[in-house]
Every structure is written in C-alpha cells, then in structure tokens.
Write an enzyme that holds these catalytic residues in place. Sequence first.
Site, PDB file in Angstrom:
ATOM      1  N   LYS A 123       0.819  -1.219   0.000  1.00 26.18           N
ATOM      2  CA  LYS A 123       0.000   0.000   0.000  1.00 26.18           C
ATOM      3  C   LYS A 123       0.847   1.261   0.000  1.00 26.18           C
ATOM      4  O   LYS A 123       0.317   2.366  -0.156  1.00 26.18           O
ATOM      5  CB  LYS A 123      -0.941   0.019   1.223  1.00 26.18           C
ATOM      6  CG  LYS A 123      -1.800  -1.223   1.349  1.00 26.18           C
ATOM      7  CD  LYS A 123      -2.563  -1.527   0.083  1.00 26.18           C
ATOM      8  CE  LYS A 123      -3.175  -2.905   0.100  1.00 26.18           C
ATOM      9  NZ  LYS A 123      -2.219  -4.016   0.158  1.00 26.18           N
ATOM     10  N   SER A 472      -4.504 -11.180  -2.183  1.00 27.52           N
ATOM     11  CA  SER A 472      -3.075 -10.905  -2.279  1.00 27.52           C
ATOM     12  C   SER A 472      -2.630 -11.171  -3.705  1.00 27.52           C
ATOM     13  O   SER A 472      -3.241 -11.960  -4.433  1.00 27.52           O
ATOM     14  CB  SER A 472      -2.314 -11.822  -1.319  1.00 27.52           C
ATOM     15  OG  SER A 472      -0.949 -11.862  -1.638  1.00 27.52           O
TER      16      SER A 472
END
Length: 562
Positions: A123, A472
């Site tokens: 992120k 993921s």
Amino acid sequence: MRSNMIKKGPEQAPARSLLHATGQIKSPEDMNKPFIAICNSYIDIVPGHVHLRELADIAKEAIREAGGIPFEFNTIGVDDGIAMGHIGMRYSLPSREIIADAAETVINAHWFDGVFYIPNCDKITPGMLLAAVRTNVPAIFCSGGPMKAGLSATGKALTLSSMFEAVGAFKEGTLTKEDFLDMEQNACPTCGSCAGMFTANSMNCLMEVLGLALPFNGTALAVSKERRALIRESAFKLMDLVKRDIKPKDIVTKEAIDDAFALDMAMGGSTNTVLHTLALANEAGIDYDLERINEIAEKTPYLSKIAPSSSYSMHDVHTAGGVPAIINELMKREGILHPDRMTVTGDTLRDNNAAYTIQNEEVIHTLDNPYSEHGGLSMLHGNIAPLGGVIKVGGVDPSIQTFTGAAICFDSHDAAVAAIDNHTVRPGHVVVIRYEGPKGGPGMPEMLAPTSSIVGRGLGKEVALITDGRFSGATRGIAVGHISPEAAALGPIALIEDGDMVTIDLVHRTLNVDVTDDELKQRKARLQPFKAKVKSGYLARYTALVTSANTGGVMQIPEHLL
C-alpha cells in the site's frame, strides 16, 4: 521556486532560523537552491523496507550533488504478509489513505520544490502515488526493489506464496514438519519486496510504464548495486524535472492509465493493481470506464507468467530483460501502448525502452508465442457484480474456462477459513465471502488464507471463491474479488443463499447466480441494513467515508457535506 514561500523575505526570518537548526542548510547559498523532499518509508517490521534508510542517504547525497537541498521524512507502512488473517489486515488498505494524506500534509506544509518517493511494498507505493498526483509537485519514484527468491533444501524455488500454500498442505498432512520448517526459514532470504508478481512488485513495475520511475525500477534486486545506482540516477533526473517544471499530472494521463493496465495484462499482475490504478485515475480527475480494462485485455497478450503463476521470480524477469523488454515487445504491435507519452526522463516511453530486448524467451515470451492472446486479468460483470469484479485469469488453470457450483456462503473471512479447514467446503462448491469489502470489512482485507488453503488442499480446480474483499498478489485459483457493489452497500452478493448455483464464465467475462430478478428483489427487501463493525478510531471514520472497489476503494466526503 515553491520553497520561496518559506525562505524568502524578512517575514520568513523565523522560518529561516528553524531551517538553519535542521542542519540541512550548510551555507547562505543553500537558501537559493530547490528544497527537495525525500518521502521515505523505512520501517523495521517490513522486510521490503528495512534497507530504505540506506537508499535515502544515497538519494540525499545525489540531490546535493545535483544542486538541491534534501529533507527526508517518513510515512507509515503495513506488511500485508504479517498482517494477514487477523484484524491487522483491516488496516492494510486504509493505510494507503493515511500515507497519501501524510505525504500531502508534509509536502504542502513546507512548500517543497520536488519530491523523491521511496516506497516498496503493497500500500506504500499506491499511497505515495496518490499523494504525488494530489500535490502535483515535480516527483520521481524509485522503489526499494524485490528480494531474492528463496530455495528449499531440496532445491525448490520458494516465494511467500509457497509458504501460504504450505500451511494448507501441512494441515492436510501432505507436507512433513521438517519440510514445512525448512520452507519457513528459506522462503524470504533477503530484504526487499516479496519475490513474485505480487502487489508490491506489480505496482513497482507499473510505475515504469506510467512514466514516473526509471527503467528497471520494478525488477532490480533490493540487494544489488544496480538498485543503488538507480537511486542516484533518479535523484539527478528529479532535479531536471524540477528545473523543467514537469509535474505528475503532465505524465499521468488517461493514456498512461491505459498503458498501466496493458502492462498489468502482459505480466499477469496482482488484482490489487486494478484497485490502486482506479484510485489513481480518480485522484487525477480522470473519468475511467471499467469496460476499458476488458478492451485492453482483449488486445494485450500475456507474455510473462511469474510466481505465483509459475516458478519464475522477479529476478528471473530482470535478467530476461525486465519491464523495458516487455514494453519494447508490446510496442511492436500497433495500438497496445501509447509510446509517445512524456515520462520522468523527459523523453518518451518509446525512447526509454526501445533499446531493450528479451534475453530469455522462456521467462518473457514474444508476441508470436504468448501464454495467451489476451491479458492476465479480467473484469467480470453480471447479476452478482453489476459494477464489476476482477479475476486473475493468469492464475487459473488454462483448462478451466467456466465453473458452475453450489454457493456456500460466509459473512466473514474467519468463518470461511474454518469451513475450508474442517472440510465443510467440498469439490463443486463456490465459496462466497461477503461483508469483507472496503466498508464491510472494514478495510477490504485480503482473502489469501482461504484461497491458499483451497490450493494447498489440492482443490484449486474444484472449488471457486467469490468475494467483495480482495486478494493478495500471491493468490491463484478460481478467485473473483472486488465484487461491487459490496454487501455492506446492499450489493447482490449479499443476496446469495447456500445452494444457489453460481457460474463464473471467463470466456464471456460474466459472474451470475441462477436466481430470477424477482427473487433477488424479494431477498433484497428482507435484507437487514448493514451496521458498522467498528465504532471508534480510524477504521470507524474509514467505514463512514469509503466507497466500493469499482471506484478504487477511495474515501469520499458525501456531497451534502461539501
């Protein structure tokens, strides 16, 4: 210079006194030089970031050599692999917004003339990217680079995804304790972002084609001399950007977004890249139609299959020519990329990459011999996902073009994992995990544990999973995420019941439940309103403001409050 706001005129004498106290001003002449922020993300608990202090020092030295005055500041970071499978994962996606807000705050409060961003993991790169476009100050990105791939005692190549899938195999009894511990010790052998085409590396590769980073940003190893040379070169390029006043919004155009998705398709990138690239478009004020993604997938061949979809690591891609070789190969076919766009080099995408060719056609295929004529990601639509869902088709066994199965529904990640582990989930099921979207989770947690457990138990071709959560980059199998609207926004995924037949059609890019419209309307009328799971702190504020995945999961202030 922007920085004159804090350093020129008698009124700024107090500010100049404080600037002298930082130790960064070495002489009176330094007040006439550009002030350059180094937005770093060093943190001890994230292996992709433990070495970034050293890289920032290299950047600072180079910026001084090039005539600038560097000032370093740090952002937060969350390691998705460590935060996986518990409440920590609910902070992962929301951390993107904190990073963007924090960087915006420091940059605008101190009127920097340019920004050197040093991200790496999941992120952090997109958070800094949103800040770069929002502040629109001349900027360049140079990530920390990927780690080396691991190697087991038996010589098997390992990445973090190997470890997650090993958990399922160990629980199933098909992996010995000795082999399990060997994998644990060797899956992540160095610092750097995880070695496969997971979210971190996907985003760092996309930075190259967006035009905000230099060639090989996405693939040069964290521990390599090349990474350090790339940091130095990036610093000098940034100073040139400052002189020429070339800003991120001059580079991040709709065509650049198209090209980011095209590279994503060619490399089978993480589904999270869709979320972050849509957020980028939103931040840049670019109206981006989701159907455009499928149009790009139709014309973009899948050229490089990287872990977890194969045994090849990012280092293998690097030695095979890296992202520049893939870009150059794509440029050979008219209409895939927009090669004459501006980049941070001051030259075009074409100029940056034309000299690089494929060095290993096993790792990077040519246009004449692609893994597939179509890209590695697809947007699906249907009565479950009116606003879309995404699947990494490159991670699905090629023999599977459609999958129909009976829904088995769970209103949380943990309930689904327990059902998979106790064998309640069986071949022929479509696992439905809902109320795990941006608002519902909150934070849109990754569903890596359930998908890895499914694959680890040998059910990767016999069980599908759909969710309003996300995955993921290490996820593979028949897994559709980002379903929008999410359940917490009264999306149709909330209306599915156990036993409903769900069809995932990869050919026609559809996702449907075999229930009539009238029945769905009746179910919606009975649906209870969503109640926020968190009542205080950052996640409560995030829940109140966040949107569904089709807009990138960004936070938006309601119009009536503006």
